[in-house]
Design an enzyme around this catalytic site. Structure first.
Site, PDB file in Angstrom:
ATOM      1  N   GLY A  31       0.814  -1.213   0.000  1.00 55.69           N
ATOM      2  CA  GLY A  31       0.000   0.000   0.000  1.00 55.69           C
ATOM      3  C   GLY A  31       0.843   1.255   0.000  1.00 55.69           C
ATOM      4  N   HIS A  34       2.529   4.794  -4.837  1.00 56.12           N
ATOM      5  CA  HIS A  34       3.073   5.955  -5.544  1.00 56.12           C
ATOM      6  C   HIS A  34       3.245   5.575  -7.019  1.00 56.12           C
ATOM      7  CE1 HIS A  34       6.854   3.771  -5.312  1.00 56.12           C
ATOM      8  NE2 HIS A  34       6.764   3.732  -3.988  1.00 56.12           N
ATOM      9  N   HIS A  37       4.755   2.144  -7.950  1.00 55.57           N
ATOM     10  CA  HIS A  37       3.819   1.009  -7.927  1.00 55.57           C
ATOM     11  C   HIS A  37       2.931   1.007  -9.172  1.00 55.57           C
ATOM     12  CE1 HIS A  37       4.284   1.569  -3.394  1.00 55.57           C
ATOM     13  NE2 HIS A  37       4.668   0.322  -3.587  1.00 55.57           N
ATOM     14  N   GLU A 150      13.049  -2.476  -9.178  1.00 55.96           N
ATOM     15  CA  GLU A 150      14.493  -2.642  -8.957  1.00 55.96           C
ATOM     16  C   GLU A 150      15.017  -1.793  -7.797  1.00 55.96           C
ATOM     17  OE1 GLU A 150      16.678  -2.116 -12.593  1.00 55.96           O
ATOM     18  OE2 GLU A 150      16.203  -4.146 -13.270  1.00 55.96           O
TER      19      GLU A 150
END
EC number: 6.3.2.1
Length: 282
Positions: A31, A34, A37, A150
């Site tokens: 959660g 940003h 994601h 990454e």
């Protein structure tokens, strides 16, 4: 928009897709979403028939109870962000009870030494917690592809090892780091920084970029000493570690080998908030 809280419900819903050999992309998150994601979700949407996003703050990967307590929980706004991106994304937002079924504990994993470096060294048990939750989520969702950023490069390597060792039929896709305007790596923890700290945290990436240049002519040891010295005079930042490692094994680079790929990793505390970043040195 479909939101599931129970693993039995999400399994039942996804079963026909699996039977029809549809591809399922999976983005596991904690959660506080940003753009980083959302970029993983976009990747999944482009390459799969269906996309599942999990939102779950996993207690077993926090070795610091205070960090777990302070971790941002923003389910409502997370759901809104996902809905704006694509209302067809399937959300799985379970409770601790649903995931762990009364036994909130990690299993032990052997990642061939990947877990002993950097984050593993400084956060004992962290990667057992990561392995436990990722394996559980993979068993629930059965994804064709799973997407990881990454920024958490060590975690990405560990998830790949987990999949390989457990013969899990999911392809792990690593996605590039997304950065803020000042090159600070996007992270949910950035929300806890003051405006001034967030601006000055640009130093983290700037140091990595300079280390990359230096690595062209200097040894890993010399670059590490330079980075350590750079942070000695910074009252706002506390350097936890800087490492140059073999990109495959994550073992510290002792002597450069032109046939190997190297990566630099950094972890810095800004007012007790830990920020991590890394850069390829090729």
């Amino acid at each position: 928009m479909i939101i599931f809280e129970k693993q039995t419900d999400v399994k039942t819903y996804l079963k026909p897709f699996l039977q029809d050999q549809k591809t399922i992309g999976f983005v596991p998150t904690m959660g506080a979403l940003h753009q980083g994601h959302l970029s993983l979700m976009k990747e999944s949407l482009q390459n799969n028939d269906h996309t599942v996003v999990s939102i779950f703050v996993n207690p077993t990967q926090f070795n610091n109870p205070e960090d777990l307590k302070k971790y941002p929980r923003t389910l409502e706004s997370d759901v809104e962000k996902i809905k704006l991106l694509n209302h067809k994304i399937i959300i799985y937002a379970p409770t601790v009870e649903d995931i762990y079924e009364g036994k909130t504990a990690s299993k032990s994993f052997d990642y061939d030494g990947l877990e002993l470096q950097m984050e593993g060294k400084h956060r004992p048990g962290h990667f057992d917690g990561v392995g436990t939750i990722v394996k559980k989520l993979f068993e629930i969702v059965n994804p064709t592809h799973a997407y990881f950023g990454e920024k958490d490069f060590q975690q990405l390597a560990i998830v790949r090892k987990l999949v390989q060792k457990n013969k899990i039929n999911t392809k792990i896709v690593g996605c590039k780091i997304l950065r803020e305007a000042n090159q600070l790596a996007m992270s949910s923890r950035n929300e806890r920084l003051t405006a001034d700290e967030r601006t000055k945290a640009a130093m983290i990436y700037n140091t990595l970029a300079e280390a990359k240049k230096l690595f062209g002519t200097k040894s890993a040891n010399e670059v590490t000493k330079w980075v350590t010295k750079t942070f000695e005079n910074q009252s706002m930042f506390e350097l936890e570690y800087f490492e140059i490692t073999d990109e495959q094994t994550l073992l510290t680079c002792k002597r450069k080998n032109k046939n190997k790929k190297y990566r630099a990793f950094i972890a810095v505390f800004v007012n007790n908030i830990k920020l991590i970043d890394n850069i390829s040195l090729k």
